[in-house]
Design a protein around this motif. Structure first.
Motif, PDB file in Angstrom:
ATOM      1  N   UNK A   1      53.095  48.005  43.381  1.00 28.93           N
ATOM      2  CA  UNK A   1      53.090  47.545  41.985  1.00 28.93           C
ATOM      3  C   UNK A   1      52.582  48.652  41.053  1.00 28.93           C
ATOM      4  N   UNK A   2      51.527  49.345  41.490  1.00 38.77           N
ATOM      5  CA  UNK A   2      51.007  50.444  40.658  1.00 38.77           C
ATOM      6  C   UNK A   2      52.093  51.493  40.418  1.00 38.77           C
ATOM      7  N   UNK A   3      52.930  51.714  41.418  1.00 38.38           N
ATOM      8  CA  UNK A   3      53.963  52.753  41.291  1.00 38.38           C
ATOM      9  C   UNK A   3      55.000  52.388  40.241  1.00 38.38           C
ATOM     10  N   UNK A   4      55.389  51.129  40.155  1.00 35.16           N
ATOM     11  CA  UNK A   4      56.398  50.779  39.151  1.00 35.16           C
ATOM     12  C   UNK A   4      55.772  50.630  37.767  1.00 35.16           C
ATOM     13  N   UNK A   5      54.510  50.188  37.721  1.00 30.64           N
ATOM     14  CA  UNK A   5      53.850  49.982  36.426  1.00 30.64           C
ATOM     15  C   UNK A   5      53.075  51.219  35.985  1.00 30.64           C
ATOM     16  N   UNK A   6      53.143  52.283  36.781  1.00 31.40           N
ATOM     17  CA  UNK A   6      52.362  53.500  36.521  1.00 31.40           C
ATOM     18  C   UNK A   6      50.907  53.147  36.233  1.00 31.40           C
ATOM     19  N   UNK A   7      50.381  52.239  37.047  1.00 29.99           N
ATOM     20  CA  UNK A   7      49.029  51.726  36.814  1.00 29.99           C
ATOM     21  C   UNK A   7      48.059  52.430  37.765  1.00 29.99           C
ATOM     22  N   UNK A   8      47.890  53.712  37.554  1.00 32.62           N
ATOM     23  CA  UNK A   8      47.047  54.510  38.434  1.00 32.62           C
ATOM     24  C   UNK A   8      45.653  54.632  37.824  1.00 32.62           C
ATOM     25  N   UNK A   9      44.850  53.635  38.076  1.00 31.58           N
ATOM     26  CA  UNK A   9      43.485  53.574  37.571  1.00 31.58           C
ATOM     27  C   UNK A   9      42.557  53.691  38.780  1.00 31.58           C
ATOM     28  N   UNK A  10      41.532  54.542  38.666  1.00 36.57           N
ATOM     29  CA  UNK A  10      40.703  54.836  39.840  1.00 36.57           C
ATOM     30  C   UNK A  10      40.179  53.573  40.527  1.00 36.57           C
ATOM     31  N   UNK A  11      39.739  52.597  39.761  1.00 31.62           N
ATOM     32  CA  UNK A  11      39.124  51.423  40.401  1.00 31.62           C
ATOM     33  C   UNK A  11      40.133  50.627  41.225  1.00 31.62           C
ATOM     34  N   UNK A  12      41.426  50.859  41.012  1.00 30.68           N
ATOM     35  CA  UNK A  12      42.444  50.174  41.813  1.00 30.68           C
ATOM     36  C   UNK A  12      42.903  51.019  43.005  1.00 30.68           C
ATOM     37  N   UNK A  13      42.394  52.250  43.102  1.00 35.50           N
ATOM     38  CA  UNK A  13      42.884  53.158  44.142  1.00 35.50           C
ATOM     39  C   UNK A  13      41.779  53.664  45.054  1.00 35.50           C
ATOM     40  N   UNK A  14      40.541  53.666  44.568  1.00 37.66           N
ATOM     41  CA  UNK A  14      39.480  54.426  45.221  1.00 37.66           C
ATOM     42  C   UNK A  14      38.255  53.526  45.390  1.00 37.66           C
TER      43      UNK A  14
ATOM     44  N   UNK B   1      35.217  54.279  46.123  1.00 36.75           N
ATOM     45  CA  UNK B   1      34.021  54.803  45.455  1.00 36.75           C
ATOM     46  C   UNK B   1      34.001  54.390  43.981  1.00 36.75           C
ATOM     47  N   UNK B   2      35.151  54.475  43.344  1.00 37.86           N
ATOM     48  CA  UNK B   2      35.230  54.071  41.930  1.00 37.86           C
ATOM     49  C   UNK B   2      34.998  52.573  41.795  1.00 37.86           C
ATOM     50  N   UNK B   3      35.524  51.803  42.749  1.00 35.60           N
ATOM     51  CA  UNK B   3      35.295  50.359  42.712  1.00 35.60           C
ATOM     52  C   UNK B   3      33.818  50.032  42.832  1.00 35.60           C
ATOM     53  N   UNK B   4      33.122  50.752  43.731  1.00 32.49           N
ATOM     54  CA  UNK B   4      31.678  50.509  43.886  1.00 32.49           C
ATOM     55  C   UNK B   4      30.917  50.940  42.641  1.00 32.49           C
ATOM     56  N   UNK B   5      31.358  52.042  42.013  1.00 29.84           N
ATOM     57  CA  UNK B   5      30.702  52.489  40.775  1.00 29.84           C
ATOM     58  C   UNK B   5      30.846  51.458  39.672  1.00 29.84           C
ATOM     59  N   UNK B   6      31.901  50.651  39.782  1.00 31.85           N
ATOM     60  CA  UNK B   6      32.127  49.597  38.787  1.00 31.85           C
ATOM     61  C   UNK B   6      31.459  48.282  39.203  1.00 31.85           C
ATOM     62  N   UNK B   7      30.650  48.331  40.282  1.00 32.52           N
ATOM     63  CA  UNK B   7      29.892  47.153  40.678  1.00 32.52           C
ATOM     64  C   UNK B   7      30.606  46.223  41.635  1.00 32.52           C
ATOM     65  N   UNK B   8      31.701  46.702  42.237  1.00 30.82           N
ATOM     66  CA  UNK B   8      32.468  45.870  43.174  1.00 30.82           C
ATOM     67  C   UNK B   8      32.317  46.427  44.597  1.00 30.82           C
ATOM     68  N   UNK B   9      32.690  45.663  45.619  1.00 34.66           N
ATOM     69  CA  UNK B   9      32.561  46.156  46.996  1.00 34.66           C
ATOM     70  C   UNK B   9      33.452  47.369  47.273  1.00 34.66           C
ATOM     71  N   UNK B  10      34.495  47.548  46.526  1.00 30.38           N
ATOM     72  CA  UNK B  10      35.416  48.670  46.715  1.00 30.38           C
ATOM     73  C   UNK B  10      36.504  48.581  45.672  1.00 30.38           C
ATOM     74  N   UNK B  11      37.619  49.289  45.940  1.00 30.98           N
ATOM     75  CA  UNK B  11      38.756  49.202  45.023  1.00 30.98           C
ATOM     76  C   UNK B  11      39.185  47.740  44.909  1.00 30.98           C
ATOM     77  N   UNK B  12      39.678  47.373  43.755  1.00 32.84           N
ATOM     78  CA  UNK B  12      40.079  45.975  43.569  1.00 32.84           C
ATOM     79  C   UNK B  12      41.447  45.898  42.910  1.00 32.84           C
ATOM     80  N   UNK B  13      42.045  44.715  42.992  1.00 28.96           N
ATOM     81  CA  UNK B  13      43.439  44.545  42.598  1.00 28.96           C
ATOM     82  C   UNK B  13      43.661  44.475  41.098  1.00 28.96           C
ATOM     83  N   UNK B  14      44.896  44.677  40.717  1.00 32.64           N
ATOM     84  CA  UNK B  14      45.297  44.671  39.312  1.00 32.64           C
ATOM     85  C   UNK B  14      45.559  43.247  38.834  1.00 32.64           C
ATOM     86  N   UNK B  15      45.006  42.944  37.666  1.00 23.94           N
ATOM     87  CA  UNK B  15      45.309  41.643  37.069  1.00 23.94           C
ATOM     88  C   UNK B  15      46.796  41.463  36.845  1.00 23.94           C
ATOM     89  N   UNK B  16      47.479  42.559  36.531  1.00 25.39           N
ATOM     90  CA  UNK B  16      48.910  42.454  36.252  1.00 25.39           C
ATOM     91  C   UNK B  16      49.720  42.009  37.470  1.00 25.39           C
TER      92      UNK B  16
END
Lengths: 169, 150
Positions: free
Chosen positions: B29-42, B44-59
């Motif tokens: 989905x990220x590939x078609x929507x060009x939704x390359x946001x660190x918290x959805x891919x990485x 470490x970024x997900x944890x920096x945002x207070x989550x257990x890890x990367x998390x899914x896109x609302x879209x």
């Protein structure tokens, strides 16, 4: 010790409130763009024929292939230099210190759908920050911004109107 | 399949669209929507945002609800409005199940037969993650059909 922020509202936000910006025009929508979108959204099963089989789509009320309502014709625009504000909207970056307000979540969206998008369509977009709310949340000072976007096609028909809520903390 | 207005009753639940969300679903989905946001891919970024890890896109949850509505209505129906609040995070490997219940039937000024639905996307723990509402126009056997294709 880091100074406690009292607001996440920036002067740029104050200046841009209600002002249409980010005028963009898409590349012409390709049938393959629509097909790929449908495959991704339905991954695990065959997507509906309306999105990839023109012979079938011509027999429907739509008269040909149309795009899923959530299809984004602005994906894969040519890259350009991003403003500091646009970079911040990318959210937290691994290995970089995260400032308060840099974390961003999609809080929700409300869409009104109009004319369907079709192969060959060129979509124009404009956006504006309509208002915001700020309050203390479980992650500290939290800012909710409400952003309106309008899409129209080459016939000046409204394709979509969206109000997007972003949560900044 | 086509859902006709006369066959729909307030209280009806439409069939669910169900997916286990792994990086396979997210990345496609990220590939078609060009939704390359660190918290959805990485993670470490997900944890920096207070989550257990990367998390899914609302879209993607948004797409799943649209899929469910389309699969139920058929190609003669028309989705006119959709509203969704993202109240909970979609964690990796969650099993998401859409939920949509008919709450009202009405007419539009152009004669279209309208159906109002309360919607949500529920995870494997039964927790609703994305409450909202949808408005669709469906064919009717007895009245003017939804506005002609545009």
């Amino acid at each position: 010790m880091m100074e406690e922020m009292t607001t996440l509202v920036t002067p740029q936000m104050e200046a841009s409130k209600g002002v249409w910006h980010s005028f963009e025009r898409s590349f012409p929508i390709a049938a393959s763009d629509i097909r790929r979108w449908a495959i991704a959204a339905y991954w695990g099963a065959m997507p509906p024929r309306l999105f990839w089989d023109d012979d079938y789509a011509r027999t429907t009320r739509w008269g040909g292939i149309v795009a899923p309502e959530d299809f984004n014709p602005f994906a894969w625009q040519l890259p350009r230099d991003l403003t500091e504000e646009e970079l911040r909207l990318q959210g937290a970056i691994p290995g970089e210190e995260t400032r308060q307000g840099d974390n961003i979540l999609n809080g929700g969206q409300a869409d009104i759908f109009g004319a369907r998008m079709r192969p060959g369509d060129v979509i124009s977009s404009r956006s504006r920050l309509t208002h915001w709310e700020e309050r203390e949340g479980r992650n500290g000072l939290t800012l909710y911004t409400f952003n309106e976007t309008e899409w129209t096609n080459q016939n000046h028909e409204l394709v979509k109107s969206r109000v997007l809520t972003l949560i900044h903390y | 399949m086509t859902a006709f207005f006369e066959d729909i009753a307030v209280g009806d639940e439409i069939p669910a669209f169900v997916r286990k969300t792994t990086f396979m679903e997210w990345n496609r989905f990220a590939a078609v929507n060009e939704e390359f946001v660190y918290v959805h891919m990485d993670d470490e970024a997900g944890r920096a945002a207070g989550q257990p890890g990367a998390f899914g896109m609302g879209n993607l949850r948004w797409a799943y609800i649209l899929n469910a509505l389309r699969d139920w209505m058929g190609d003669e129906g028309e989705i006119r409005e959709l509203t969704m609040q993202f109240r909970a995070i979609n964690q990796k490997d969650d099993i998401l199940t859409t939920s949509a219940r008919v709450v009202e039937k009405s007419d539009d000024t152009d004669g279209a037969a309208l159906v109002h639905l309360a919607i949500d996307v529920v995870n494997q723990d039964g927790k609703g993650t994305s409450p909202g509402r949808a408005l669709v126009a469906v064919p009717s056997r007895t009245r003017a059909s939804a506005r002609s294709g545009q």
